[in-house]
Every structure is written in structure tokens, then in C-alpha cells.
Design a protein around this motif. Structure first.
Motif, PDB file in Angstrom:
ATOM      1  N   SER A  88       0.924  -1.038   0.042  1.00 13.80           N
ATOM      2  CA  SER A  88       0.133   0.013   0.055  1.00 13.80           C
ATOM      3  C   SER A  88       0.743   1.365  -0.016  1.00 13.80           C
ATOM      4  O   SER A  88       0.415   2.311  -0.183  1.00 13.80           O
ATOM      5  CB  SER A  88      -1.017  -0.121   1.235  1.00 13.80           C
ATOM      6  OG  SER A  88      -0.109  -0.067   2.305  1.00 13.80           O
ATOM      7  N   GLY A  89       1.994   0.999   0.399  1.00 16.64           N
ATOM      8  CA  GLY A  89       3.104   2.291   0.453  1.00 16.64           C
ATOM      9  C   GLY A  89       3.377   2.935  -0.980  1.00 16.64           C
ATOM     10  O   GLY A  89       3.878   3.896  -1.239  1.00 16.64           O
ATOM     11  N   ILE A  90       3.161   2.033  -2.098  1.00 13.47           N
ATOM     12  CA  ILE A  90       3.187   2.465  -3.601  1.00 13.47           C
ATOM     13  C   ILE A  90       2.501   3.657  -3.588  1.00 13.47           C
ATOM     14  O   ILE A  90       2.871   4.638  -4.197  1.00 13.47           O
ATOM     15  CB  ILE A  90       3.179   1.386  -4.512  1.00 13.47           C
ATOM     16  CG1 ILE A  90       4.370   0.205  -4.268  1.00 13.47           C
ATOM     17  CG2 ILE A  90       3.386   1.867  -5.579  1.00 13.47           C
ATOM     18  CD1 ILE A  90       3.996  -0.879  -5.166  1.00 13.47           C
ATOM     19  N   MET A  91       1.149   3.592  -3.657  1.00 12.72           N
ATOM     20  CA  MET A  91       0.146   4.545  -3.793  1.00 12.72           C
ATOM     21  C   MET A  91       0.336   5.779  -2.848  1.00 12.72           C
ATOM     22  O   MET A  91       0.115   7.081  -3.250  1.00 12.72           O
ATOM     23  CB  MET A  91      -1.224   4.103  -3.574  1.00 12.72           C
ATOM     24  CG  MET A  91      -1.811   3.395  -4.848  1.00 12.72           C
ATOM     25  SD  MET A  91      -1.671   4.238  -6.435  1.00 12.72           S
ATOM     26  CE  MET A  91      -2.816   5.362  -6.073  1.00 12.72           C
ATOM     27  N   ALA A  92       1.054   5.420  -1.626  1.00 15.88           N
ATOM     28  CA  ALA A  92       1.142   6.591  -0.766  1.00 15.88           C
ATOM     29  C   ALA A  92       2.195   7.352  -0.916  1.00 15.88           C
ATOM     30  O   ALA A  92       2.750   8.397  -0.350  1.00 15.88           O
ATOM     31  CB  ALA A  92       1.065   5.990   0.752  1.00 15.88           C
ATOM     32  N   GLY A  93       3.023   6.822  -1.885  1.00 15.72           N
ATOM     33  CA  GLY A  93       4.424   7.289  -2.161  1.00 15.72           C
ATOM     34  C   GLY A  93       5.641   7.211  -1.309  1.00 15.72           C
ATOM     35  O   GLY A  93       6.731   7.769  -1.441  1.00 15.72           O
ATOM     36  N   THR A  94       5.590   6.319  -0.306  1.00 16.92           N
ATOM     37  CA  THR A  94       6.365   5.858   0.738  1.00 16.92           C
ATOM     38  C   THR A  94       7.324   4.813   0.486  1.00 16.92           C
ATOM     39  O   THR A  94       8.274   4.521   0.720  1.00 16.92           O
ATOM     40  CB  THR A  94       5.907   5.716   2.067  1.00 16.92           C
ATOM     41  OG1 THR A  94       4.702   4.392   1.930  1.00 16.92           O
ATOM     42  CG2 THR A  94       5.127   7.152   2.615  1.00 16.92           C
ATOM     43  N   SER A  95       6.840   4.057  -0.510  1.00 14.52           N
ATOM     44  CA  SER A  95       7.472   2.800  -1.241  1.00 14.52           C
ATOM     45  C   SER A  95       7.681   2.691  -2.784  1.00 14.52           C
ATOM     46  O   SER A  95       6.960   3.665  -3.394  1.00 14.52           O
ATOM     47  CB  SER A  95       6.626   1.553  -1.023  1.00 14.52           C
ATOM     48  OG  SER A  95       6.383   1.371   0.211  1.00 14.52           O
ATOM     49  N   LYS A  96       8.966   2.390  -3.157  1.00 10.14           N
ATOM     50  CA  LYS A  96       9.233   2.402  -4.596  1.00 10.14           C
ATOM     51  C   LYS A  96       8.711   1.220  -5.267  1.00 10.14           C
ATOM     52  O   LYS A  96       8.916   0.062  -4.829  1.00 10.14           O
ATOM     53  CB  LYS A  96      10.740   2.725  -4.790  1.00 10.14           C
ATOM     54  CG  LYS A  96      11.370   2.899  -6.256  1.00 10.14           C
ATOM     55  CD  LYS A  96      12.687   2.941  -6.012  1.00 10.14           C
ATOM     56  CE  LYS A  96      13.082   3.302  -7.830  1.00 10.14           C
ATOM     57  NZ  LYS A  96      14.511   3.260  -7.822  1.00 10.14           N
ATOM     58  N   PRO A  97       8.057   1.333  -6.339  1.00 13.27           N
ATOM     59  CA  PRO A  97       7.807   0.149  -7.212  1.00 13.27           C
ATOM     60  C   PRO A  97       8.747  -0.628  -7.868  1.00 13.27           C
ATOM     61  O   PRO A  97       9.849  -0.290  -7.945  1.00 13.27           O
ATOM     62  CB  PRO A  97       6.860   0.671  -8.324  1.00 13.27           C
ATOM     63  CG  PRO A  97       6.364   2.110  -8.023  1.00 13.27           C
ATOM     64  CD  PRO A  97       7.625   2.608  -6.992  1.00 13.27           C
ATOM     65  N   ASP A  98       8.675  -1.916  -7.984  1.00 14.04           N
ATOM     66  CA  ASP A  98       9.677  -2.922  -8.847  1.00 14.04           C
ATOM     67  C   ASP A  98       9.674  -2.617 -10.281  1.00 14.04           C
ATOM     68  O   ASP A  98       8.908  -3.406 -10.745  1.00 14.04           O
ATOM     69  CB  ASP A  98       9.487  -4.229  -8.146  1.00 14.04           C
ATOM     70  CG  ASP A  98      10.658  -5.198  -8.659  1.00 14.04           C
ATOM     71  OD1 ASP A  98      11.456  -4.772  -9.382  1.00 14.04           O
ATOM     72  OD2 ASP A  98      10.666  -6.347  -8.100  1.00 14.04           O
ATOM     73  N   TYR A  99      10.327  -1.462 -10.716  1.00 17.87           N
ATOM     74  CA  TYR A  99      10.132  -1.355 -12.219  1.00 17.87           C
ATOM     75  C   TYR A  99      10.841  -2.484 -12.829  1.00 17.87           C
ATOM     76  O   TYR A  99      10.289  -2.792 -13.852  1.00 17.87           O
ATOM     77  CB  TYR A  99      10.955   0.027 -12.316  1.00 17.87           C
ATOM     78  CG  TYR A  99      10.461   1.257 -11.659  1.00 17.87           C
ATOM     79  CD1 TYR A  99       9.045   1.705 -12.063  1.00 17.87           C
ATOM     80  CD2 TYR A  99      10.900   2.116 -11.142  1.00 17.87           C
ATOM     81  CE1 TYR A  99       8.609   2.794 -11.181  1.00 17.87           C
ATOM     82  CE2 TYR A  99      10.758   3.259 -10.348  1.00 17.87           C
ATOM     83  CZ  TYR A  99       9.354   3.477 -10.546  1.00 17.87           C
ATOM     84  OH  TYR A  99       8.934   4.600 -10.013  1.00 17.87           O
ATOM     85  N   ALA A 100      11.812  -2.849 -12.572  1.00 16.42           N
ATOM     86  CA  ALA A 100      12.672  -3.837 -13.299  1.00 16.42           C
ATOM     87  C   ALA A 100      11.965  -5.162 -13.345  1.00 16.42           C
ATOM     88  O   ALA A 100      12.048  -5.803 -14.452  1.00 16.42           O
ATOM     89  CB  ALA A 100      13.928  -4.399 -12.269  1.00 16.42           C
ATOM     90  N   LYS A 101      11.011  -5.679 -12.440  1.00 15.94           N
ATOM     91  CA  LYS A 101      10.355  -6.747 -12.453  1.00 15.94           C
ATOM     92  C   LYS A 101       9.349  -6.602 -13.680  1.00 15.94           C
ATOM     93  O   LYS A 101       9.084  -7.520 -14.706  1.00 15.94           O
ATOM     94  CB  LYS A 101       9.484  -6.900 -11.515  1.00 15.94           C
ATOM     95  CG  LYS A 101       8.429  -8.246 -11.452  1.00 15.94           C
ATOM     96  CD  LYS A 101       9.340  -9.576 -11.364  1.00 15.94           C
ATOM     97  CE  LYS A 101       8.453 -10.851 -11.100  1.00 15.94           C
ATOM     98  NZ  LYS A 101       9.172 -11.991 -11.284  1.00 15.94           N
ATOM     99  N   CYS A 102       8.605  -5.373 -13.961  1.00 11.43           N
ATOM    100  CA  CYS A 102       7.584  -5.131 -15.025  1.00 11.43           C
ATOM    101  C   CYS A 102       8.491  -5.145 -16.317  1.00 11.43           C
ATOM    102  O   CYS A 102       8.005  -5.743 -17.220  1.00 11.43           O
ATOM    103  CB  CYS A 102       7.005  -3.913 -14.881  1.00 11.43           C
ATOM    104  SG  CYS A 102       5.987  -3.927 -13.477  1.00 11.43           S
ATOM    105  N   VAL A 103       9.750  -4.631 -16.633  1.00 10.77           N
ATOM    106  CA  VAL A 103      10.418  -4.715 -17.632  1.00 10.77           C
ATOM    107  C   VAL A 103      10.636  -6.085 -17.962  1.00 10.77           C
ATOM    108  O   VAL A 103      10.705  -6.450 -19.182  1.00 10.77           O
ATOM    109  CB  VAL A 103      11.767  -3.765 -17.372  1.00 10.77           C
ATOM    110  CG1 VAL A 103      12.937  -4.146 -18.446  1.00 10.77           C
ATOM    111  CG2 VAL A 103      11.529  -2.407 -17.141  1.00 10.77           C
ATOM    112  N   ASP A 104      11.271  -6.890 -16.984  1.00 10.33           N
ATOM    113  CA  ASP A 104      11.621  -8.289 -17.380  1.00 10.33           C
ATOM    114  C   ASP A 104      10.458  -9.177 -17.825  1.00 10.33           C
ATOM    115  O   ASP A 104      10.537  -9.775 -18.919  1.00 10.33           O
ATOM    116  CB  ASP A 104      12.041  -8.783 -16.133  1.00 10.33           C
ATOM    117  CG  ASP A 104      12.794 -10.210 -16.267  1.00 10.33           C
ATOM    118  OD1 ASP A 104      13.605 -10.411 -17.172  1.00 10.33           O
ATOM    119  OD2 ASP A 104      12.045 -11.343 -15.786  1.00 10.33           O
ATOM    120  N   ILE A 105       9.259  -8.952 -17.314  1.00 15.60           N
ATOM    121  CA  ILE A 105       7.984  -9.509 -17.751  1.00 15.60           C
ATOM    122  C   ILE A 105       7.581  -9.214 -19.037  1.00 15.60           C
ATOM    123  O   ILE A 105       7.292 -10.219 -19.905  1.00 15.60           O
ATOM    124  CB  ILE A 105       7.189  -9.232 -16.494  1.00 15.60           C
ATOM    125  CG1 ILE A 105       7.314 -10.091 -15.274  1.00 15.60           C
ATOM    126  CG2 ILE A 105       5.838  -9.840 -17.135  1.00 15.60           C
ATOM    127  CD1 ILE A 105       6.144  -9.660 -14.304  1.00 15.60           C
TER     128      ILE A 105
END
Length: 701
Positions: free
Chosen positions: A567-584
Motif C-alpha cells: 500500500s506504500g506504493i500509492m502513498a508514495g512511501t515505497s518504490k515500485p519494482d520497475y525492473a520486474k515489469c520490464v523483465d516480464i
């Protein structure tokens, strides 16, 4: 006029020297703040990872096909021709891959500089982005020209083959370029649209965050996709365009050469060499015109960005026309062929403005789609499809008039085979500005990436306004390049179809058979070949669009998972895992590009082996017509949907978040695989059919 290939090779190398100057100029621009650089680094790493995997896959396929090409000719008792075709195929594949890689390499390093200099104003950003695009455009045209010049020099000077036989020996080069272009465009298109669809549907529609919001796990994959689809993919596409069309025109020039040599036995063979070398020389002139046109592009802050780009395009076109005149009078000494080239140049300008009309928000078609969005998703789709179908009329009329005029000018030249060579010269005219057009195309993903970097780094709103203007212009330049590519594919396809008939006729005559001067569609096997040509276009498009849907499902599932797990992603306190999306997205795109690509290659081969040469000719004829019309529908329809959404996002009809905007996002999502995957891949498919059958013509006779 002997050894003109040395002159064209020198001009190609000098053009690459200018590219080095542009790269050094770009490298001197501001790199921006640390936050901007970290985002740009993520985009660059993702693009490199995809391209390395993609080219490894394409490399394996190309090596297998090289062996099969040689084996097919060896089994038919012509192993020497097999070596020549297979080696030129591999050389063309390597050159095409290198050209695409260079374009993307520079693009992902220019985007950060465009974002950084946006704080100085829109004008500096525009020049930086265009020069980054020009690196790709000039490199691709120069390498295509250099490759053919090298092959011609080897066969002529080192191996002493008959001059009029050489173009048929290097057709494998065009086939190799087409083969790599098909998979590069297809794989890149699947990647970019799957990432875009995944990012939009979950980010914009489901959770209501803006485009390029750093909280969206798919945003980096989306920005990577702009480069691998529109830089590497389109670069390989136009590389094979210039290569295939140069070779096709040289084959028709060789037919004129043979006729003139027969009619004038007392003159030396070198007296008529200009008819074969003309396509290479005018391509070199086009490179010089492009370099000058790019150098003249400047923009004031009050100018519309498209006006500055169009100014450079007009300068390039005028210089190309002047160069065309002097080259025609020098090598051909027949004014009628200058008129043919002028037809091609005017057709390219017409296609640029026709595409702008159907895809820019300033004009009726896009605004009709935007207005239809007020009443819902369904009416947006209906209006978009209507525009997509409507936009075929004017381009087809333009193509028909251009073909007829260039053919008649060629006939009026008084030369045997002059009509067909006239259409080849028109194609050369249209492609004279190819380098500048490709620079404008690569401009699109560069400014799109720059806008994403500005948005994700939290830069001031004033800077975002500058990059937004450039981004909207970039959408138009990408759309007009696709329209230009369709137009060139139509002219080129007739040129390559004529070259195929010429090549098959020469092979049949050598075997004591009558020449293949026309195609009799009343024959059952020829009619079947025609139906297969039309079907192949639809089947290929279906699998290309389906591939986007399948790959998008992978990315949508992953983005939803990340939002639910943290839930921290939407709150801006956590960083999404961009690399996972790129790999998929990378794995999904490469997996799903194989089937449509193999269909495109295997279909014509089977038709040629089973139904023979005349059936292949009908497949080329009908497949080309259907492919060109389908390409117009998909490219312009998708581009119109995209800019209807951007028109609403600019504050019209309720702006972002309104019901009209939600409907427009749906239309844009439907149009994404049309305009960036299936549509651009069809340009390559149309020309791949021709280059493949040219390379294998001896097996079909």
C-alpha cells in the motif's frame, strides 16, 4: 562513370562522420539533476536488456535461415548462387541490426539531455531531440547505402561479374534487412504497446493516477517501449526500405541497361552503367540534403514545434529535388525521369500532410472522435473506426495518381522498359528524404521519454509544459512517419513486384521457357495464390494484435499484484519494482513475436514451392494491395484515437478525469496495438514478401 559505387560509399562514410559530430554535440548538453539521471538510467538499462535478448533471438533465427537458404539452392544444383544469396542475406541482417541498435543507443542517451535543457526553453529541447533523431536517420540510410556499395564493389571489381547480373546477386541483402526489420518491429511493437496498455489500464483507469506517475510499476517499461518500438524497430524498418528499394530499382535499371547495350553494341558497357547506379547516387544526394535540412532547424519559443520541423523538411525536399535534377541529367540524360522523381518527392510531401490531417488534434477527424467520447466508450470506438476506414481514400488516390504519372513519364522517355523504371525512379524520389523523416520519427520517443523523466522527477510545471508541447508534436511525427512508410511501401511494392517479374523472366528465358510478362489470375493456382496473399495480411495482423493482448495481461497482473502487496506504493512511501515489469514485458514480447514472424516468412515460401512462380506473383500483388490499405487503417486510426485522448487531456470537453476522457482512454488503448504493432509491422511484411521471393525466385521457376 565507372565505379560510382566508390563515390556513393565515400558519401555514406562522410555522412557517418557528420553523425559523429552530432553525437559529440549531444554529449555536450546538460545531463540534469541526479533524480532525472537515475530515471534515465533505468530506461536505458531496460532498453538495452530488451534489445540484447531480442537480437540474440533474431540472430539465432537468421543463422538458421542462412543455412536453409544455402541448402535450398545446393539441393536444386546451384550451390554457388546459394553461397552468394546466403552471404548477402547474413550481411544485410547484420547491417540492419547494427543500424537499429545505434539509433536506440543514442535515443536513450538523448532523452535525459532534452529533459534537462527544457528549463532553458522549448527551442533548445527541440533542436537537441531532432539531432538525436538525426543520428538514427542518417546512420540507417548511410549504412544501407554503404552495404550495397560494398557488395557491388566486390562483385564488380574483385569478382568481375557481368554488371547487369550483380543486382540479382545482392537481393539477399534486402531480404536479410527485411527479416531483421520484421522481428525488430514486431517484437518492439509488442513490447511498447503491452507496457503502454498495462500502465494505462491499471494506472489511469483503475487507480486514477496520471500518465508517467512514478507510483506506477509499469511506467519505466512504458518509457523503455518507446525506444525499442519507435527507435530500434522503425530504424530497422526504414533500413530495409532503403535497401530493398535500391536493389529493386537496380534490377529494373539492369533491364534498361541490357536493352541499351543490345541496341548500341559499338559503345562500351560503361556508357550505360548510370541506369544501374542511379538509385545509389540519388540516395547519396538525399543524405546530403538531409544533413543540410537538419542543420537549418531552429525554433523560437513562440513557434509551433511542428512548424520548425516542417521547415527543415521542406529544405530537405527542395535540395533533394535539385540534386535529383542534376543526377538525372548526368547519369540518364533524360528529363522525363526527373519528372518521375519529382512525382515521388511530391507524393512524400502529400503523405506527410495527409497523415497530419487525420492524426492531429487541429483537424476534423480527431475532433470528431473527441466529440464522440462525450457520449461514451462505444461511440468513441465507432467514430475511431469510421476515421480509420475513411483515411484510406485520399492516400490510395494519391498512390494511384503517382504510379500512373511516373509510369507514363517513363513511357514518354522513349526507352524500352521506361515505364517500369519510371515507377522505380518515383520510389527513389519518395525515399530521397527518408533520413529526415526517420529523424522526425525518432524525435517522437525521445521527447516522450523526456516528458516522462520530467514528470517522474517532480520538475517544475513550466518545464513539463515545454516537454508536453514537444510530446504532442512527437505523436504527430511518429504518425506521419508511419503514413510515409505506408506510401513508400506501396510504391516500393510495385517496384519490387516488377523486379520480381523481371528476375523470373530472365531465369525462365535461361531455361528455354517464355518470359513471365503478366499474371493470369484466371488460372486456378494463381487465383489461390492471390487469396493466400490477402489472407496472410489479416492472419499476421490478428496474431500481432493478439500478441499485444497476451503480453499486456502479464504486465496488468504484475502491476495489480504490486499495488495490492504494498500500500506504500500509492502513498508514495515505497518504490515500485520497475525492473520486474520490464523483465516480464521483455519475456512476453519475445515469446509472442515468433509465431506471426514465422507465418510471414513460411507462407510465401510454401506458396512458391507448391504453386510456383506465377502464383507467387499474384500473392505479391494482392498481398501488397491489402497490406497497404490495412496499414493505413491501423496506423491512422490508432494515431487519431491517441491524439483525441490528448486533445481532451489538454483541457477540452471536460479535461482529465471526465467521462469523455475515460472513453478516450479506452479508444487510445484499442488503437495502441493498431498504430504501434500491427500497422508498422505490415509495412515490413509487404516488403518482406517481395525481398523474400526475389531472393528465392530461382527456386520457384
Amino acid at each position: 562513370m565507372a565505379h560510382l559505387e566508390i563515390l556513393t560509399g565515400i558519401i555514406a562514410l562522410a555522412s557517418l562522420g557528420y553523425v559523429v559530430y552530432l553525437i559529440r554535440w549531444i554529449w555536450q548538453q546538460d545531463l540534469g539533476e541526479d533524480k532525472m539521471r537515475s530515471i534515465a538510467d533505468a530506461i536505458r538499462e531496460g532498453a538495452n536488456a530488451f534489445l540484447n535478448r531480442q537480437y540474440r533471438t533474431i540472430g539465432y533465427l537468421a543463422l538458421v535461415l542462412t543455412v536453409l537458404l544455402y541448402a535450398a539452392y545446393a539441393v536444386s544444383g546451384n550451390s554457388m548462387l546459394g553461397i552468394q544469396i546466403a552471404s548477402s542475406f547474413l550481411f544485410g541482417a547484420i547491417c540492419s541490426a547494427v543500424a537499429g541498435f545505434i539509433g536506440m543507443y543514442i535515443s536513450v542517451r538523448t532523452n535525459i539531455r532534452v529533459a534537462a535543457v527544457a528549463k532553458q526553453g522549448m527551442g533548445k529541447s527541440l533542436v537537441t531531440a531532432l539531432r538525436g533523431g538525426a543520428v538514427s536517420g542518417i546512420t540507417i540510410v548511410a549504412m544501407s547505402l554503404l552495404g550495397i556499395s560494398i557488395l557491388y564493389f566486390i562483385y564488380d571489381t574483385l569478382l568481375h561479374f557481368p554488371i547487369d547480373k550483380i543486382p540479382s546477386l545482392i537481393v539477399g541483402y534486402g531480404f536479410g534487412a527485411s527479416f531483421v526489420a520484421l522481428f525488430a518491429q514486431l517484437g518492439g511493437g509488442i513490447y511498447t504497446k503491452a507496457a503502454d496498455v498495462g500502465a494505462d489500464l491499471v494506472g489511469k483507469v483503475e487507480v486514477g493516477i496520471p500518465e508517467d506517475d512514478p507510483r506506477n510499476p509499469a511506467v519505466v517499461a512504458d518509457l523503455v517501449g518507446d525506444n525499442v518500438g519507435d527507435c530500434a524497430g522503425r530504424g530497422a524498418d526504414l533500413f530495409e526500405s532503403t535497401a530493398a528499394e535500391n536493389i529493386g530499382a537496380m534490377i529494373l535499371g539492369a533491364a534498361v541497361y541490357a536493352a541499351l547495350k543490345k541496341a548500341n553494341p559499338d559503345l562500351p558497357a560503361t556508357a550505360f552503367i548510370g541506369w544501374i547506379m542511379f538509385p545509389l547516387v540519388v540516395r547519396a544526394i538525399g543524405l546530403i540534403a538531409t544533413i543540410i535540412g537538419v542543420s537549418f532547424v531552429k525554433s523560437k519559443e513562440t513557434d509551433h514545434p511542428m512548424s520548425a520541423l516542417n521547415r527543415g523538411y521542406f529544405i530537405t525536399s527542395i535540395l533533394a529535388a535539385i540534386g535529383f535534377y542534376f543526377t538525372t541529367m548526368w547519369l540518364l540524360n533524360n528529363i522525363w525521369f526527373f519528372y518521375c522523381g519529382l512525382v515521388g518527392i511530391l507524393m512524400s510531401i502529400a503523405f506527410v500532410f495527409i497523415t497530419q490531417y487525420y492524426t492531429e488534434a487541429r483537424y476534423r477527424p480527431v475532433r470528431e472522435i473527441a466529440e464522440a467520447s462525450k457520449t461514451g466508450h462505444a461511440t468513441n470506438i465507432i467514430a475511431g473506426m469510421a476515421v480509420a476506414f475513411e483515411c484510406t481514400a485520399i492516400p490510395i488516390i494519391t498512390i494511384a495518381v503517382s504510379l500512373w504519372l511516373s509510369y507514363m513519364f517513363g513511357v514518354w522517355s522513349g526507352l524500352e522498359n521506361g515505364g517500369l523504371f519510371g515507377t522505380a525512379v518515383a520510389t527513389m524520389g519518395m525515399l530521397a528524404t527518408c533520413g529526415y523523416i526517420l529523424a522526425m520519427d525518432t524525435f517522437g520517443p525521445i521527447v516522450d521519454n523526456a516528458g516522462g523523466i520530467v514528470e517522474m522527477s517532480g520538475a517544475p510545471e513550466e518545464i513539463r509544459k515545454n516537454t508536453d508541447k514537444l510530446d504532442a508534436t512527437g505523436n504527430t511525427t511518429k504518425a506521419l512517419t508511419k503514413g510515409y512508410a505506408v506510401g513508400s511501401a506501396a510504391l516500393a511494392a510495385f517496384l519490387l513486384f516488377s523486379a520480381y517479374l523481371t528476375d523470373v523472366s530472365m531465369l525462365r528465358i535461361e531455361k528455354g521457357m517464355p518470359a513471365l510478362l503478366s499474371v493470369d489470375i484466371a488460372k486456378i493456382e494463381v487465383f489461390i495464390g492471390a487469396m493466400f496473399g490477402a489472407m496472410l495480411v489479416f492472419l499476421f495482423s490478428a496474431y500481432a494484435i493478439k500478441a499485444v493482448g497476451k503480453t499486456a495481461q502479464y504486465i496488468i497482473t504484475e502491476v495489480r499484484r504490486q499495488f495490492q502487496a504494498d500500500s506504500g506504493i500509492m502513498a508514495g512511501t515505497s518504490k515500485p519494482d520497475y525492473a520486474k515489469c520490464v523483465d516480464i514485458t521483455t519475456k512476453g514480447a519475445l515469446k509472442n513475436m515468433i509465431l506471426p514472424g514465422l507465418i510471414a516468412v513460411a507462407g510465401p515460401v510454401l506458396i512458391g514451392i507448391i504453386l510456383r512462380a506465377e502464383a507467387v506473383a499474384s500473392m505479391l500483388m494482392i498481398g501488397t494491395i491489402v497490406g497497404v490499405i490495412m496499414g493505413l487503417v491501423l496506423n491512422n486510426g490508432g494515431g487519431a484515437w491517441d491524439n483525441a485522448k490528448k486533445y481532451i487531456e489538454a483541457g477540452h470537453l471536460g479535461g482529465k478525469g471526465s467521462d469523455a476522457h475515460k472513453a478516450a482512454v479506452t479508444g487510445d488503448t484499442v488503437g495502441d496495438p493498431f498504430k504501434d504493432t500491427a500497422g508498422p509491422s505490415l509495412h515490413v511484411l509487404v516488403k518482406l514478401l517481395s525481398t523474400l521471393t526475389l531472393a528465392l525466385a530461382a527456386l520457384f521457376v
